[in-house]
Design a protein around this motif. Structure first.
Motif, PDB file in Angstrom:
ATOM      1  N   LEU A  55      32.947  43.759  38.920  1.00  0.00           N
ATOM      2  CA  LEU A  55      34.182  42.990  39.019  1.00  0.00           C
ATOM      3  C   LEU A  55      35.330  43.672  38.288  1.00  0.00           C
ATOM      4  CD1 LEU A  55      32.819  39.352  38.539  1.00  0.00           C
ATOM      5  CD2 LEU A  55      33.468  40.497  40.669  1.00  0.00           C
ATOM      6  N   LEU A  56      35.075  44.227  37.120  1.00  0.00           N
ATOM      7  CA  LEU A  56      36.128  44.920  36.378  1.00  0.00           C
ATOM      8  C   LEU A  56      36.575  46.178  37.104  1.00  0.00           C
ATOM      9  CD1 LEU A  56      34.971  44.568  32.648  1.00  0.00           C
ATOM     10  CD2 LEU A  56      36.882  43.435  33.784  1.00  0.00           C
ATOM     11  N   LEU A  85      40.156  43.186  48.104  1.00  0.00           N
ATOM     12  CA  LEU A  85      41.370  42.589  47.555  1.00  0.00           C
ATOM     13  C   LEU A  85      42.629  43.217  48.138  1.00  0.00           C
ATOM     14  CD1 LEU A  85      40.444  42.264  43.764  1.00  0.00           C
ATOM     15  CD2 LEU A  85      40.443  40.480  45.499  1.00  0.00           C
ATOM     16  N   LEU A  86      42.558  44.494  48.471  1.00  0.00           N
ATOM     17  CA  LEU A  86      43.744  45.203  48.954  1.00  0.00           C
ATOM     18  C   LEU A  86      44.067  44.886  50.410  1.00  0.00           C
ATOM     19  CD1 LEU A  86      43.145  48.713  47.327  1.00  0.00           C
ATOM     20  CD2 LEU A  86      45.001  47.133  46.778  1.00  0.00           C
ATOM     21  N   LEU A  87      43.041  44.650  51.230  1.00  0.00           N
ATOM     22  CA  LEU A  87      43.267  44.609  52.676  1.00  0.00           C
ATOM     23  C   LEU A  87      43.205  43.215  53.296  1.00  0.00           C
ATOM     24  CD1 LEU A  87      41.306  47.764  53.911  1.00  0.00           C
ATOM     25  CD2 LEU A  87      43.673  47.565  53.188  1.00  0.00           C
ATOM     26  N   LEU A  88      42.561  42.264  52.649  1.00  0.00           N
ATOM     27  CA  LEU A  88      42.370  40.959  53.266  1.00  0.00           C
ATOM     28  C   LEU A  88      43.312  39.924  52.669  1.00  0.00           C
ATOM     29  CD1 LEU A  88      38.476  40.808  53.540  1.00  0.00           C
ATOM     30  CD2 LEU A  88      40.136  41.447  55.305  1.00  0.00           C
ATOM     31  N   PRO A  89      43.560  38.814  53.387  1.00  0.00           N
ATOM     32  CA  PRO A  89      44.373  37.724  52.822  1.00  0.00           C
ATOM     33  C   PRO A  89      43.726  37.188  51.541  1.00  0.00           C
ATOM     34  CG  PRO A  89      44.080  37.439  55.184  1.00  0.00           C
ATOM     35  CD  PRO A  89      43.175  38.558  54.786  1.00  0.00           C
ATOM     36  N   TYR A 126      42.117  47.753  42.123  1.00  0.00           N
ATOM     37  CA  TYR A 126      43.100  46.940  42.848  1.00  0.00           C
ATOM     38  C   TYR A 126      44.438  46.915  42.097  1.00  0.00           C
ATOM     39  CZ  TYR A 126      45.489  42.599  44.106  1.00  0.00           C
ATOM     40  OH  TYR A 126      46.425  41.663  44.448  1.00  0.00           O
ATOM     41  N   GLY A 127      44.406  46.702  40.793  1.00  0.00           N
ATOM     42  CA  GLY A 127      45.647  46.656  40.015  1.00  0.00           C
ATOM     43  C   GLY A 127      46.387  47.978  40.022  1.00  0.00           C
ATOM     44  N   GLY A 152      32.069  48.319  43.121  1.00  0.00           N
ATOM     45  CA  GLY A 152      33.398  48.040  42.586  1.00  0.00           C
ATOM     46  C   GLY A 152      34.501  48.537  43.516  1.00  0.00           C
ATOM     47  N   CYS A 153      34.282  49.709  44.140  1.00  0.00           N
ATOM     48  CA  CYS A 153      35.271  50.211  45.106  1.00  0.00           C
ATOM     49  C   CYS A 153      35.379  49.276  46.312  1.00  0.00           C
ATOM     50  CB  CYS A 153      34.867  51.616  45.563  1.00  0.00           C
ATOM     51  SG  CYS A 153      34.897  52.857  44.248  1.00  0.00           S
TER      52      CYS A 153
END
Length: 404
Positions: free
Chosen positions: A170-171, A129-133, A177-178, A122-123
């Motif tokens: 996924l959660l 999600l944080l670093l890639l387009p 990320y959120g 999950g990490c």
């Protein structure tokens, strides 16, 4: 002494009123960036604690458990770096390198710890999600989640366990990320509120400087002219000199009142009164003045803007010209208020050495634009200099419709 006491008390009461009526300071109402960063940090530590407990309950050898803790610390360090505000603006090569290291630290231990290490996936999903387009990030995010479907097969678990691991991964990734994005948004909002406050202070300083320039420039010029006239009249016409001294005192008192109005943010001027004051000043300077005034009712902000324009025009005339004649026209016709100031003392070779010599006309252009008008100035026919200001005035019928 009593007058000073009254003035001081009036200033103090005005200052207290301004503090009470001023805009609320909303900076303290915003969540601080430090508090916002604490939330994703606490969530990440919580997930790491869950993984540690699962590993300790798995019955592995002490060496394997120690290896797990070291790998877990490495993943936490990378995740902190990826979740920090501005992490997505790092060079792409560095982002890809740290993501590759985190992927290795996440995927290889899965061969040893199997489902007990699934929380760390999950990490990894959150870091993607944080670093890639977005297109690449969401695709890899889905791949990581689907990869958890086959993990329970190594332990002989059911398909339902695989679905549960996929959903949990996924959660977890989406939650981390959120929270990281939320912390970044709060940090930007906090910085934006500070920038808005700085711009508001700068704008108020500019307003104060502009109003002081427009007010005191004319008043001080008038005091200088009348003082020189008094100096000439004392030996021969003492009675008239006393009258001029009274006018100097009146101008000084009015200047003090205007300065206090500027300081309190409230100032209204009258164009008709400014025409009378301009005539008095120009008469004192020995300039032949002709005035034409035909005005209807004006709103306060239009009246103040036009009065300020006339005041600045007369100040420039006295300071920068050797005029002998001047014409002032203030008329209202066909929905327009037209202010014209003409004089015959233009000097084409004049240059003001002061670095702030051009502020007056710049201020007037700003004021006219703010009320929807226009300003023109420059040489005119027969070698004269003309300043023209025109401002539209709403008709009474349209004003009534707006009010209704």
């Amino acid at each position: 002494m009593g007058g000073h006491d009254r003035f001081d008390s009036a200033d103090e009461s005005r200052g207290n009123r301004l503090e009470a009526d001023g805009p609320p300071v909303f900076d303290d109402e915003l969540p601080a960036p430090r508090s916002a960063r604490t939330v994703p940090l606490a969530a990440l530590l919580g997930f790491a604690l869950l993984s540690t407990v699962d590993i300790l309950r798995s019955g592995l050898a002490p060496a394997a458990e120690a290896t797990c803790v070291l790998l877990l610390l490495g993943i936490l360090g990378l995740q902190f770096q990826h979740s920090a505000p501005g992490g997505s603006r790092a060079p792409l090569a560095r982002r890809c390198l740290t993501l590759a290291v985190q992927a290795l630290l996440t995927c290889l231990p899965l061969l040893l710890f199997h489902a007990y290490w699934a929380t760390m996936a999950g990490c990894l999903a959150a870091s993607l999600l944080l670093l890639l387009p977005p297109p690449v990030a969401w695709s890899l995010y889905g791949v990581v989640g689907l990869g958890m479907l086959i993990l329970p097969a190594f332990d002989g678990r059911s398909v339902l366990d695989g679905i549960l691991l996929c959903q949990t991964t996924l959660l977890t990734g989406f939650a981390l990320y959120g929270l990281a994005r939320l912390a970044e948004l709060v940090t930007r909002l906090h910085a934006a509120s500070g920038e808005l406050a700085r711009r508001a202070v700068t704008g108020e300083r500019l307003r104060f400087a502009r109003d002081l320039h427009d007010l005191l420039g004319c008043s001080l010029s008038a005091i200088t002219l009348k003082s020189e006239l008094v100096h000439r009249l004392i030996p021969t016409q003492p009675a008239r000199a006393m009258k001029e001294v009274d006018e100097v005192l009146s101008i000084a008192e009015q200047s003090l009142t205007d300065v206090r109005k500027v300081a309190s943010g409230f100032r209204e001027l009258s164009l008709r009164q400014e025409v009378r004051s301009a005539r008095s000043m120009l008469d004192a300077a020995g300039i032949d003045v002709r005035t034409e005034v035909d005005l209807g009712p004006l709103s306060a902000h239009l009246d103040t803007a036009l009065a300020t324009t006339l005041r600045e025009a007369v100040t420039n005339l006295l300071r920068h010209s050797n005029a002998s004649r001047c014409r002032i026209e203030a008329v209202q016709l066909d929905g327009l208020v037209r202010l014209v100031v003409e004089n015959d003392g233009v000097d084409p070779a004049h240059h003001d050495p002061s670095p702030y010599g051009g502020n007056g006309l710049v201020n007037l252009h700003t004021r006219m634009t703010a009320v929807g008008g226009r300003l023109e100035s420059g040489p005119w026919r027969d070698g004269t200099f003309r300043l023209l200001a025109e401002v539209p005035v709403p008709s009474p019928s349209s004003t009534a419709r707006v009010g209704g």
